[in-house]
Motif scaffolding. Structure first.
Motif, PDB file in Angstrom:
ATOM      1  N   ALA A 195      14.396  -9.610 -25.619  1.00  0.00           N
ATOM      2  CA  ALA A 195      13.102  -9.144 -25.151  1.00  0.00           C
ATOM      3  C   ALA A 195      13.130  -7.871 -24.908  1.00  0.00           C
ATOM      4  O   ALA A 195      12.209  -7.650 -23.735  1.00  0.00           O
ATOM      5  CB  ALA A 195      13.167 -10.079 -23.692  1.00  0.00           C
ATOM      6  N   VAL A 211      23.754 -17.826 -24.678  1.00  0.00           N
ATOM      7  CA  VAL A 211      23.662 -17.883 -23.043  1.00  0.00           C
ATOM      8  C   VAL A 211      22.300 -18.849 -23.028  1.00  0.00           C
ATOM      9  O   VAL A 211      21.443 -18.269 -22.291  1.00  0.00           O
ATOM     10  CB  VAL A 211      23.914 -16.441 -22.117  1.00  0.00           C
ATOM     11  N   GLY A 212      21.880 -19.253 -24.341  1.00  0.00           N
ATOM     12  CA  GLY A 212      20.866 -20.471 -24.145  1.00  0.00           C
ATOM     13  C   GLY A 212      19.158 -19.812 -24.523  1.00  0.00           C
ATOM     14  O   GLY A 212      18.306 -19.931 -23.686  1.00  0.00           O
ATOM     15  N   LEU A 213      19.511 -18.263 -25.308  1.00  0.00           N
ATOM     16  CA  LEU A 213      18.669 -17.500 -25.368  1.00  0.00           C
ATOM     17  C   LEU A 213      18.301 -17.677 -26.690  1.00  0.00           C
ATOM     18  O   LEU A 213      19.551 -17.678 -28.002  1.00  0.00           O
ATOM     19  CB  LEU A 213      18.183 -16.535 -25.345  1.00  0.00           C
ATOM     20  N   SER A 214      17.575 -17.271 -27.597  1.00  0.00           N
ATOM     21  CA  SER A 214      16.714 -17.571 -29.074  1.00  0.00           C
ATOM     22  C   SER A 214      15.709 -16.181 -29.467  1.00  0.00           C
ATOM     23  O   SER A 214      16.213 -15.589 -30.692  1.00  0.00           O
ATOM     24  CB  SER A 214      15.937 -18.118 -28.809  1.00  0.00           C
ATOM     25  N   GLU A 215      15.838 -15.196 -28.520  1.00  0.00           N
ATOM     26  CA  GLU A 215      14.508 -14.191 -28.755  1.00  0.00           C
ATOM     27  C   GLU A 215      14.903 -13.138 -27.415  1.00  0.00           C
ATOM     28  O   GLU A 215      14.759 -12.803 -26.741  1.00  0.00           O
ATOM     29  CB  GLU A 215      13.204 -14.370 -28.809  1.00  0.00           C
ATOM     30  N   LEU A 236      22.918 -13.349 -28.415  1.00  0.00           N
ATOM     31  CA  LEU A 236      21.436 -14.181 -27.634  1.00  0.00           C
ATOM     32  C   LEU A 236      21.912 -16.187 -26.836  1.00  0.00           C
ATOM     33  O   LEU A 236      21.736 -16.744 -26.084  1.00  0.00           O
ATOM     34  CB  LEU A 236      20.288 -14.707 -27.812  1.00  0.00           C
ATOM     35  N   GLY A 271      15.443 -18.337 -17.018  1.00  0.00           N
ATOM     36  CA  GLY A 271      15.883 -17.597 -18.854  1.00  0.00           C
ATOM     37  C   GLY A 271      17.366 -18.043 -19.168  1.00  0.00           C
ATOM     38  O   GLY A 271      17.034 -19.467 -19.252  1.00  0.00           O
ATOM     39  N   PRO A 272      17.953 -17.100 -19.374  1.00  0.00           N
ATOM     40  CA  PRO A 272      19.373 -18.010 -19.310  1.00  0.00           C
ATOM     41  C   PRO A 272      20.118 -18.333 -18.775  1.00  0.00           C
ATOM     42  O   PRO A 272      19.384 -18.861 -17.627  1.00  0.00           O
ATOM     43  CB  PRO A 272      20.028 -16.112 -19.221  1.00  0.00           C
ATOM     44  N   ASP A 273      20.919 -19.372 -18.848  1.00  0.00           N
ATOM     45  CA  ASP A 273      21.656 -20.498 -18.745  1.00  0.00           C
ATOM     46  C   ASP A 273      22.231 -20.421 -17.742  1.00  0.00           C
ATOM     47  O   ASP A 273      23.435 -20.923 -17.218  1.00  0.00           O
ATOM     48  CB  ASP A 273      21.936 -21.189 -19.994  1.00  0.00           C
ATOM     49  N   ALA A 317      18.351  -9.690 -22.849  1.00  0.00           N
ATOM     50  CA  ALA A 317      17.675 -10.735 -22.211  1.00  0.00           C
ATOM     51  C   ALA A 317      16.813 -10.776 -21.566  1.00  0.00           C
ATOM     52  O   ALA A 317      16.528  -9.774 -20.995  1.00  0.00           O
ATOM     53  CB  ALA A 317      19.271 -11.469 -21.334  1.00  0.00           C
ATOM     54  N   ILE A 318      15.912 -11.921 -21.089  1.00  0.00           N
ATOM     55  CA  ILE A 318      14.525 -12.172 -21.167  1.00  0.00           C
ATOM     56  C   ILE A 318      15.229 -12.275 -19.731  1.00  0.00           C
ATOM     57  O   ILE A 318      16.160 -12.570 -18.849  1.00  0.00           O
ATOM     58  CB  ILE A 318      14.028 -13.596 -21.081  1.00  0.00           C
ATOM     59  N   PRO A 374       8.708 -16.638 -24.984  1.00  0.00           N
ATOM     60  CA  PRO A 374      10.022 -17.675 -25.165  1.00  0.00           C
ATOM     61  C   PRO A 374      11.287 -17.043 -24.549  1.00  0.00           C
ATOM     62  O   PRO A 374      11.477 -16.455 -24.091  1.00  0.00           O
ATOM     63  CB  PRO A 374      10.019 -16.960 -26.495  1.00  0.00           C
ATOM     64  N   ASP A 375      11.973 -19.112 -24.471  1.00  0.00           N
ATOM     65  CA  ASP A 375      13.568 -19.050 -23.599  1.00  0.00           C
ATOM     66  C   ASP A 375      13.444 -19.627 -22.294  1.00  0.00           C
ATOM     67  O   ASP A 375      14.410 -19.620 -21.912  1.00  0.00           O
ATOM     68  CB  ASP A 375      14.072 -17.710 -23.961  1.00  0.00           C
TER      69      ASP A 375
END
Lengths: 458, 458
Positions: free
Chosen positions: A285, A279-283, A276, B210-212, B224-225, B355-356
């Protein structure tokens, strides 16, 4: 030993192999956009020329869409059908690319040299690993490896409208003892994978219409129904608070993960935080209570891939639009019935429409999920061959993606598939700055040589 | 009698008046799109030339955005400030126009002759009713009517960024005893209206990230959100099931409709069924328990004017986008605080983000609603003058739209406004195929002659 000779030949030819891949990557074969029909044909023609030069009986096979490429080398032994696709994803948003997506280049990165271009990984780089394996084989031995057919498609990224008719019409010619499909990834940069579970797919592209023209919100805001508001409410209702999909019957046929598979996945050195974090995510979803690997390999999902409506330019325009649209796709698993789910989604939308609204659907072909027969002897042979090439032993993996070809090969050609590919999670496929690691390419070529040797000579 | 002479002169000049309006309509003065800076300047220059030729002391007044046009005629008597805007809305979707939006033409329709072009009604046709009234006055009497200033803006359709600084810097020059604003509509084709309640406006243009980067839903779908999903959930939460807006404190300052206003509205021959039927609708979609007139004139609204994210081209692309965006506007009434509501909306979005995810806001200038002093004598004079011109008596009406100029004139010039306009509900302003009825134009010119006569000579 012949195998070693062929591998050394492949090593010696790697610069040429990269150069030939670059030629293919320069062709803008975006299949989903009708404006790119000519480049798609050019990519097919390029492959026919390459394969003919290698000694295959190769031809472009026109369809009502983009052409197929079919190439045969007749020999004794089991008939092996190799599949790849020469079409690529669109490149927008173009401004997020660091360079022209159709000017391939070798780049030094912290992770090693990479080939940067649209299609480098998905799927031109991958299909060329097999073509170049054949080239090395021919150069080292004077002949092509075994009884092989190559099938390259030009519509994989746009729903493969011509594929089923083509397979039906040419089933006798294409039917094989085993299919090899190169459109998947490694488990990680040092661990090859044979993908044995593939998610299925249902897709819907739809437009909701409210008023029969665009309105001024000052005059009609309030009493006039706003189709964007209707659309957002419908889409927001697709998931509940725990991340589960709310369509009636959606989870029918979703299997529990077998305990031994769960255990083997738990044992994998998979770093969810890093996956995660990349790609800039932490949790995560997805569905609550499921691991990230389960979420991407064994659980169904519903994704909104695109949405549009109203004024989207600079500044403000107080319009109440007449129409609002979205593209939604479902990744399916186990025994989920893709056609039923597509219908269930359509019913949900239709039933959710308020008065005065209508909907138009433009769906894709539904495809069920697939699980492959991992106890067949070819799987063990291929696994051993891959393990010989890479630092770590090859694993049997799930796959979040959908490769409908596997189901179609089974249905129309009665042929099972071995899914081996060399993509990495950070290849940015379908995204700006797609790349393919030079190691993936080089050791991918070597891997196919080993797999072909294992499948054809023992 | 002088009034009759001037009216007859206007009748005699109507063909020239249409031709001059066509000249202005051909200029593509779309203010919201930076690509149209030159045409906006050309429209301002065109007006300066017209007004100078008529005997006004006219000039183009440059700003950091599109220019203002100011024209004076000094005389004894009350100072009257006339306001209109020469900029127009964008024309997309262009394919829904039956002809080029900037090639004006007279068309026969079942409702009579109409002038078809972008800006025909909003607001070039309307502002030209006043200019042509002045022309007839000059031709018939040898002089312009009274102590008049004309102010034409070029940024009304793009949030008027230069307006407040301009009013502040030129307050002494522009301050008047009364402002006349021509940017509203008739009650119906036979009933003129003086608009006395205007809704305010808060606007927000925002992007959720959300993702980068854009991701492949096969690889990341699930964990991934998806910012489109986040956006649809946020937007779907803005209204409850009864059509009320859910932002905390949103209805603070929304007044109950005074009983006498409610009664006068109930008495109006307003056909809600036809109002909705004209645009393909049958049921009011606003707040439950409110009449359609209340919904458009006296109740606040929240409208999603645009939404976009992910892949929106032909075919399918299984992308999980990095970003999703929307434009939302609020029509405000009574004592609602536009700035507070904008902040409340931002807080709602920020608090709703999982989050994120992050959000970027690009808001417009908030403007409060306005109620005008209908018992001032000028309102009675203008109402009588309009009633003389049209089949039915003029009414005091609400207005769904927001004309922030009215609040700004009060704040920065201490000047109240009389809002008189000749647009009709089916003019398609802000939509494809905008039109202005030739009757609106012709009798609009005659109406201003009567209003100017009533305001300046008694």
């Amino acid at each position: 030993m012949t195998l070693d000779t062929i591998l050394r030949t492949a090593d010696a030819q790697i610069d040429g192999a990269v150069s030939r891949l670059f030629d293919l990557l320069r062709i803008e074969s975006i299949s989903t956009d009708p404006a790119y029909e000519e480049p798609c044909r050019a990519a097919a023609d390029w492959l026919v020329r390459e394969l003919t030069e290698l000694g295959f009986d190769a031809s472009r096979r026109d369809t009502t869409g983009h052409p197929m490429v079919v190439a045969h080398h007749k020999a004794d032994g089991p008939h092996i059908l190799f599949y790849g696709h020469y079409d690529v994803q669109p490149v927008d948003p173009l401004d997020l690319w660091d360079k022209d997506p159709f000017h391939p280049a070798l780049e030094d990165t912290p992770g090693g040299k990479v080939i940067r271009a649209r299609g480098a990984s998905d799927d031109k780089g991958q299909l060329m690993t097999f073509v170049e394996a054949c080239r090395a084989w021919k150069a080292a031995t004077g002949t092509l490896p075994g009884n092989i057919t190559l099938l390259f498609e030009g519509e994989e990224e746009s729903g493969s409208p011509s594929l089923i008719p083509f397979l039906k019409a040419n089933a006798e010619e294409l039917k094989a003892d085993l299919a090899l499909v190169c459109d998947t990834g490694m488990f990680d940069a040092e661990t090859p994978a044979i993908t044995t579970m593939l998610r299925g797919m249902a897709q819907e592209d739809f437009t909701i219409t409210g008023p029969d023209r665009d309105l001024h919100s000052g005059m009609y805001g309030g009493p006039a129904i706003n189709p964007i508001r209707v659309l957002t409410r419908i889409l927001a209702g697709l998931h509940d608070d725990t991340g589960r999909i709310t369509l009636p019957g959606f989870y029918d046929g979703v299997p529990d993960l077998p305990a031994e598979v769960q255990e083997s996945w738990d044992a994998l050195p998979f770093d969810a935080e890093r996956f995660l974090g990349d790609v800039g995510l932490s949790e995560p979803a997805g569905e609550q209570g499921r691991s990230v690997l389960e979420q991407i390999w064994s659980r169904p999902t519903c994704d909104i891939n695109g949405i549009w409506g109203g004024y989207t330019g600079a500044g403000f325009k107080t319009v109440l639009p007449s129409k609002a649209s979205a593209k939604v796709s479902f990744r399916l698993v186990g025994e989920q019935d893709a056609a039923k789910i597509q219908q269930s989604f359509r019913d949900y939308i239709t039933d959710s429409l308020p008065p005065d609204c209508s909907v138009e659907f433009r769906g894709g072909d539904p495809a069920n999920a697939t699980t492959l027969p991992i106890d067949a002897p070819e799987f063990a042979k291929a696994r051993a061959a891959l393990s010989d090439e890479w630092p770590n032993e090859a694993v049997f993996a799930g796959c979040g993606g959908s490769i409908p070809i596997v189901g179609h090969f089974r249905t129309y050609l009665e042929t099972d598939s071995l899914l081996i590919g060399f993509g990495l999670d950070d290849d940015n496929i379908h995204s700006p700055n797609e790349k393919y690691s030079l190691t993936s390419y080089h050791k991918g070529i070597r891997s196919w040589i080993r797999v072909l040797d294992a499948l054809t000579t023992s």
